[in-house]
Design a protein around this motif. Structure first.
Motif, PDB file in Angstrom:
ATOM      1  N   PRO A 372      10.561  -1.389   8.290  1.00 55.47           N
ATOM      2  CA  PRO A 372      10.010  -1.855   7.816  1.00 55.47           C
ATOM      3  C   PRO A 372       9.022  -0.925   6.883  1.00 55.47           C
ATOM      4  CG  PRO A 372       9.592  -1.290   9.998  1.00 55.47           C
ATOM      5  CD  PRO A 372      10.931  -1.611   9.683  1.00 55.47           C
ATOM      6  N   TYR A 373       9.028   0.080   7.155  1.00 58.22           N
ATOM      7  CA  TYR A 373       8.722   2.037   5.958  1.00 58.22           C
ATOM      8  C   TYR A 373       9.424   2.374   5.150  1.00 58.22           C
ATOM      9  CZ  TYR A 373       5.189   0.172   9.494  1.00 58.22           C
ATOM     10  OH  TYR A 373       4.054  -0.829  10.759  1.00 58.22           O
ATOM     11  N   TYR A 397       1.782   4.761  -7.778  1.00 59.59           N
ATOM     12  CA  TYR A 397       2.201   5.058  -8.634  1.00 59.59           C
ATOM     13  C   TYR A 397       3.742   4.163  -7.443  1.00 59.59           C
ATOM     14  CZ  TYR A 397       6.370   6.122 -11.395  1.00 59.59           C
ATOM     15  OH  TYR A 397       7.379   6.888 -11.824  1.00 59.59           O
ATOM     16  N   GLN A 398       3.757   4.573  -6.586  1.00 59.89           N
ATOM     17  CA  GLN A 398       4.612   4.727  -5.298  1.00 59.89           C
ATOM     18  C   GLN A 398       4.307   3.211  -4.738  1.00 59.89           C
ATOM     19  OE1 GLN A 398       5.149   8.897  -3.599  1.00 59.89           O
ATOM     20  NE2 GLN A 398       3.394   9.547  -3.683  1.00 59.89           N
ATOM     21  N   ASN A 404       5.616   2.419   1.247  1.00 58.87           N
ATOM     22  CA  ASN A 404       4.068   1.940   2.225  1.00 58.87           C
ATOM     23  C   ASN A 404       3.525   2.902   3.340  1.00 58.87           C
ATOM     24  OD1 ASN A 404       5.835   1.731   3.979  1.00 58.87           O
ATOM     25  ND2 ASN A 404       5.974  -0.556   3.846  1.00 58.87           N
ATOM     26  N   LEU A 405       4.084   4.610   3.126  1.00 63.67           N
ATOM     27  CA  LEU A 405       3.048   5.493   3.957  1.00 63.67           C
ATOM     28  C   LEU A 405       3.940   6.614   3.899  1.00 63.67           C
ATOM     29  CD1 LEU A 405       2.744   5.334   7.175  1.00 63.67           C
ATOM     30  CD2 LEU A 405       5.572   6.442   8.143  1.00 63.67           C
ATOM     31  N   MET A 406       1.934   6.791   4.209  1.00 59.26           N
ATOM     32  CA  MET A 406       1.141   8.521   3.335  1.00 59.26           C
ATOM     33  C   MET A 406       1.877   8.959   4.052  1.00 59.26           C
ATOM     34  SD  MET A 406       0.607  10.138   0.822  1.00 59.26           S
ATOM     35  CE  MET A 406       0.985   8.979  -0.003  1.00 59.26           C
ATOM     36  N   ALA A 407       2.239  10.848   4.138  1.00 61.81           N
ATOM     37  CA  ALA A 407       1.815  11.755   4.778  1.00 61.81           C
ATOM     38  C   ALA A 407       1.609  13.224   3.444  1.00 61.81           C
ATOM     39  CB  ALA A 407       3.520  11.947   5.058  1.00 61.81           C
ATOM     40  N   ALA A 447      -4.466   3.283   4.075  1.00 59.83           N
ATOM     41  CA  ALA A 447      -4.180   2.376   5.303  1.00 59.83           C
ATOM     42  C   ALA A 447      -4.229   1.109   4.940  1.00 59.83           C
ATOM     43  CB  ALA A 447      -5.240   3.161   6.683  1.00 59.83           C
ATOM     44  N   ARG A 448      -4.791   0.936   4.972  1.00 61.85           N
ATOM     45  CA  ARG A 448      -4.991  -1.342   4.292  1.00 61.85           C
ATOM     46  C   ARG A 448      -4.069  -1.239   3.432  1.00 61.85           C
ATOM     47  NH1 ARG A 448     -11.435  -0.401   3.346  1.00 61.85           N
ATOM     48  NH2 ARG A 448     -12.054  -1.105   5.883  1.00 61.85           N
ATOM     49  N   LEU A 449      -3.748  -0.622   2.105  1.00 60.64           N
ATOM     50  CA  LEU A 449      -2.877  -0.724   1.879  1.00 60.64           C
ATOM     51  C   LEU A 449      -1.192  -0.616   2.367  1.00 60.64           C
ATOM     52  CD1 LEU A 449      -2.130  -1.516  -2.098  1.00 60.64           C
ATOM     53  CD2 LEU A 449      -2.254   0.943  -1.724  1.00 60.64           C
ATOM     54  N   SER A 450      -0.950   0.055   3.007  1.00 60.38           N
ATOM     55  CA  SER A 450       0.156   0.322   3.892  1.00 60.38           C
ATOM     56  C   SER A 450      -0.176  -0.670   5.264  1.00 60.38           C
ATOM     57  CB  SER A 450      -0.189   2.160   4.985  1.00 60.38           C
ATOM     58  OG  SER A 450       0.829   1.532   5.911  1.00 60.38           O
TER      59      SER A 450
END
Length: 845
Positions: A372-373, A397-398, A404-407, A447-450
């Motif tokens: 899923p991620y 862009y990403q 769909n997960l940001m670090a 977070a909502r975008l993810s």
């Protein structure tokens, strides 16, 4: 929701408004100085307050880069005091509702435990194939050294211990398995040796399990690896024998061809890359992934140099897709302008390609393995001049390419002395940058975008062949294949055609099925495969593509420019008028509808009409507020919707079509005609000054009175080194008609974030454009007072103040000068309120 569950195929409204902690950006939190319970707890409270709901803890051991990037970590990694402190950290993080990610070892690149494995097992030191040339004059005799793999003169091979007397002047090529020990990676391990993974798990993963194992799978969901690599071209014990058993010939006979770029010897290089990348996947990553699975952890991480096609042959991972398939959350790395607003640069043998499609590496693997991620580590060395506008552009862009997960990097446990300039941007502590006061806005939006972009399943029916074998072939073959592949990827995106990458591994896999005109890869069904010119498509891949054509699917070959007439026959996700080559789109399939994400990647605003082949009701979702509305300008006819779309720089739009009703609010007012320009009469005063002090960051309140100013760059009045917040004030008069009809205050250009009050009432904060605020009911006839507090970045201090110049590079570290170069670009953009500032009436749909 457990972060290990497959994402559900619908949008749960309460979870969109307030997503699970797993979706909120996580921070690489560098522990690099004296650690204390009070200091850790204070920073954890900061993370929780600003919505950074995952912390990725990287303890930087003193043994890591001791001579070029020293740290002062105490207590030392995995000592009893460290373990006790870490357990307290976990308990406090759990109390605050945070998640904790583990870095697999106390430094990077992953795999060596900062040299401890090799110190205990010297035979596991990394090796590479090296070549030495020895000139012999006629009559001279040479003996091949006993530690030489093979030697060659012309076509003749010589064995260790064999002597040669030259008849004439010749050059002898000698090949060695050379131990690698550099300043960057002293005592790094041989990842191709099966014992390395066993030792790595025993020394690092099992140590983490002792400390945090009770929390694996919930509080601690992730184990992160960082840039493991071989030294390319690699060597390992028993390589020649294992290679011959698999490929059927003696690689020692072909060593000169490995280092050649001649097309006639390309198959040797292809075979060699194929062997060692498969060995790396199976001997190092597979056992680590298995251990993580057995311990309820998700394995994620990224590779260095993954941002351009030729990186697969230039760097130490070799086959990005093959290795990412051994992870649970495939991930990419965007840490220093690999992604940046502007035009994509052409890729050739010597040039990387900023704004490459490389996020597709991670998302394609996630899609095809039903994960899923797909994640990204972003921003680490973009510098303290990174603005929220920039961050949003890079994030979009990403995410539109399937991430769909940001670090995020970086949070630092200490910013004293040289640590203040160690690696930038520094998001935590907050006093490291005026723009950090707005991070909560970015976190909530992301977070909502993810959450939304992990619902349902990706709707991708086009596959793009990844020419990995041509890349391995090297030379002009690799350069031309990579360039053509990149152009084709761009051509598809410019037409609003989404795609996943496939390679020879997929096409040769018996689990890859062809039926009813589709290529089935896991849960994905592709009815079209596009290929740029390639010389080395495997025989198995050719057979599978022929089967697809026979089944009724399409195989499209383009020319070297990435164009083919057949591309026009691929149905785009949306229709756009007028044509917009900088509009990017992805779509997800839900149980009861479709979700579209549309992004403007141009530097200029975008204005067009988008047509969707949809029948269900249309809603626009706002990730900044967690709200939705029915846009008045949307029209439905003949089973299609049209939507007028105006997107500013870095703008995006989420459009949901669903059978189930969605809670809605009134559509925000759209800007119409300008009622009045607020151009003159402005005053300014410095409100808060941020400084790089002698020993740490400092914040000082301003005490100067307001002084008249013109809109524009404030450095004329506040000085070039000024970083911080400055308050603008304007008293202005409104007629009753103006007060009644003005609905929007538009600040125009703001460098780079602001908060606004009108007549003593807060209108809100904005960290990225457009900088518009509702004023209905607040603006009044007669006198009004407007206050705009603008924050710039810390770049001015780092570029102009020169406080950190006293630290040598081997102390402050190598990233300081890289970040400073980027910061100079931000300083050149200017700081302050530029305008034009306008009162605007409501526009028509």
């Amino acid at each position: 929701m457990s972060c290990q569950e497959r994402a559900i195929d619908q949008v749960v409204w309460s979870q969109f408004e307030q997503p699970d902690a797993f979706h909120w950006p996580g921070y690489m939190w560098l522990w690099l100085d004296q650690m204390s319970r009070d200091g850790i707890f204070s920073q954890l409270e900061t993370f929780a307050r600003i919505g950074a709901k995952s912390v990725w803890i990287l303890p930087e051991d003193k043994a890591w880069r001791a001579y070029r990037q020293p740290t002062e970590l105490e207590p030392a990694f995995m000592t009893e005091p460290f373990k006790a402190l870490f357990r307290e950290t976990l308990a406090e993080a759990e109390r605050l509702g945070l998640r904790v990610w583990l870095n697999d070892e106390p430094g990077f690149p992953s795999g060596g435990n900062v040299g401890r494995i090799v110190k205990a097992h010297p035979e596991l030191i990394q090796k590479r194939l090296s070549r030495q040339l020895q000139a012999l004059k006629g009559g001279e005799t040479a003996v091949v050294p006993s530690d030489c793999l093979a030697a060659f003169t012309g076509q003749r091979r010589l064995f260790p211990g064999e002597s040669l007397t030259a008849d004439s002047d010749i050059t002898l090529e000698l090949f060695y398995a050379q131990a690698v020990c550099s300043d960057n990676t002293p005592n790094y391990t041989d990842l191709l040796h099966p014992e390395t993974a066993r030792q790595f798990v025993a020394q690092c993963h099992e140590a983490w399990k002792e400390v945090a194992g009770d929390h694996f799978g919930h509080l601690v969901p992730i184990m992160f690896f960082d840039e493991p690599k071989v030294s390319n071209p690699p060597w390992t014990d028993g390589l020649a024998e294992a290679f011959e058993a698999e490929k059927g010939y003696d690689i020692l006979e072909r060593l000169p061809q490995l280092l050649s770029s001649d097309e006639s010897s390309s198959q040797v290089r292809i075979d060699f890359f194929d062997w060692w990348t498969r060995r790396l996947a199976e001997c190092f990553f597979a056992p680590i992934q298995a251990w993580c699975g057995q311990n309820r952890l998700l394995l994620t991480g990224h590779f260095g140099g993954d941002d351009y096609t030729l990186g697969n042959s230039h760097h130490g991972y070799g086959h990005i897709l093959r290795l990412l398939r051994k992870t649970d959350i495939p991930c990419v790395d965007a840490i220093w302008h690999q992604i940046w607003p502007g035009e994509r640069q052409e890729c050739d043998a010597n040039t990387k390609a900023p704004n490459h499609h490389f996020p597709k590496y991670a998302s394609s693997v996630a899609h095809q393995t039903d994960r899923p991620y797909a994640g990204t580590e972003s921003f680490a060395v973009y510098g303290s001049g990174l603005t929220h506008d920039d961050m949003i552009w890079i994030t979009h862009y990403q995410f539109v390419r399937g991430i769909n997960l940001m670090a995020m990097s970086n949070a630092l446990s200490s910013t004293r002395d040289y640590f203040a300039g160690r690696i930038r941007p520094t998001f935590v502590p907050l006093e490291a940058n005026p723009l950090n006061a707005y991070l909560d806005l970015y976190h909530a939006y992301t977070a909502r975008l993810s959450y939304l972009l992990s619902r349902g399943r990706p709707d991708v029916t086009v596959a793009l062949y990844f020419p990995i074998r041509d890349v391995w072939a090297g030379g002009e073959t690799a350069a031309s294949a990579a360039a053509a592949h990149d152009r084709l990827a761009e051509a598809l995106l410019e037409r609003q055609i989404d795609f996943d990458l496939i390679d020879d591994d997929i096409l040769a896999d018996p689990a890859c099925l062809v039926h009813d005109g589709c290529l089935q890869v896991g849960p994905m069904h592709y009815n079209t495969v596009c290929l740029a010119p390639t010389r080395h498509l495997s025989p198995e891949a050719r057979v599978r593509l022929a089967q697809l054509t026979a089944s009724g699917g399409r195989v499209i070959w383009t020319d070297a420019t990435g164009h083919a007439a057949d591309l026009r026959g691929i149905r785009p996700l949306v229709e756009v008028q007028p044509k917009q080559t900088k509009l990017r789109v992805c779509r997800r399939v839900l149980d009861d509808g479709h979700l579209y994400f549309l992004c403007n990647e141009d530097l200029a605003p975008l204005d067009c009409t988008v047509t969707f082949a949809e029948k269900w009701p249309l809603y626009v979702l706002d990730a900044a507020t967690g709200q939705a509305w029915r846009p008045a300008g949307a029209r439905q006819a003949n089973g299609r919707w049209t939507l007028p779309l105006q997107l500013p720089f870095a703008g995006a739009c989420l459009v949901l079509f669903g059978a189930e009703p969605v809670p809605t609010v009134a559509e925000p007012a759209r800007p119409g005609d300008v009622i009045r320009h607020l151009a003159g009469g402005w005053h300014i005063r410095p409100q808060q000054m941020y400084r790089v002090g002698e020993h740490n960051f400092e914040i000082e309140a301003g005490d100067e009175p307001f002084q008249p100013t013109e809109l524009g760059d404030w450095t004329v009045q506040l000085g070039a080194p000024f970083s911080g917040d400055a308050a603008y004030k304007l008293a202005f008069f409104c007629t009753p008609d103006e007060a009644e009809n003005a609905v929007i205050l538009d600040l125009g250009q703001v460098n780079f974030a602001c908060r606004v009050a009108l007549n003593g009432l807060e209108l809100g904060r904005r960290a990225w454009g457009p900088f518009r605020f509702p004023v209905s009911g607040v603006l009044r006839a007669g006198e009004n007072e407007l206050t705009v507090v603008v924050s710039n970045s810390m770049a001015n201090q780092f570029v102009r103040a020169h406080v950190l110049d006293k630290w040598p590079e081997n102390v402050i570290g190598p990233y300081h000068k890289i970040a400073k170069r980027f910061e100079e670009e931000t300083v050149a953009r200017g700081s302050g309120l530029f305008g034009p500032v306008c009162l605007i009436r409501s526009g028509r749909p």
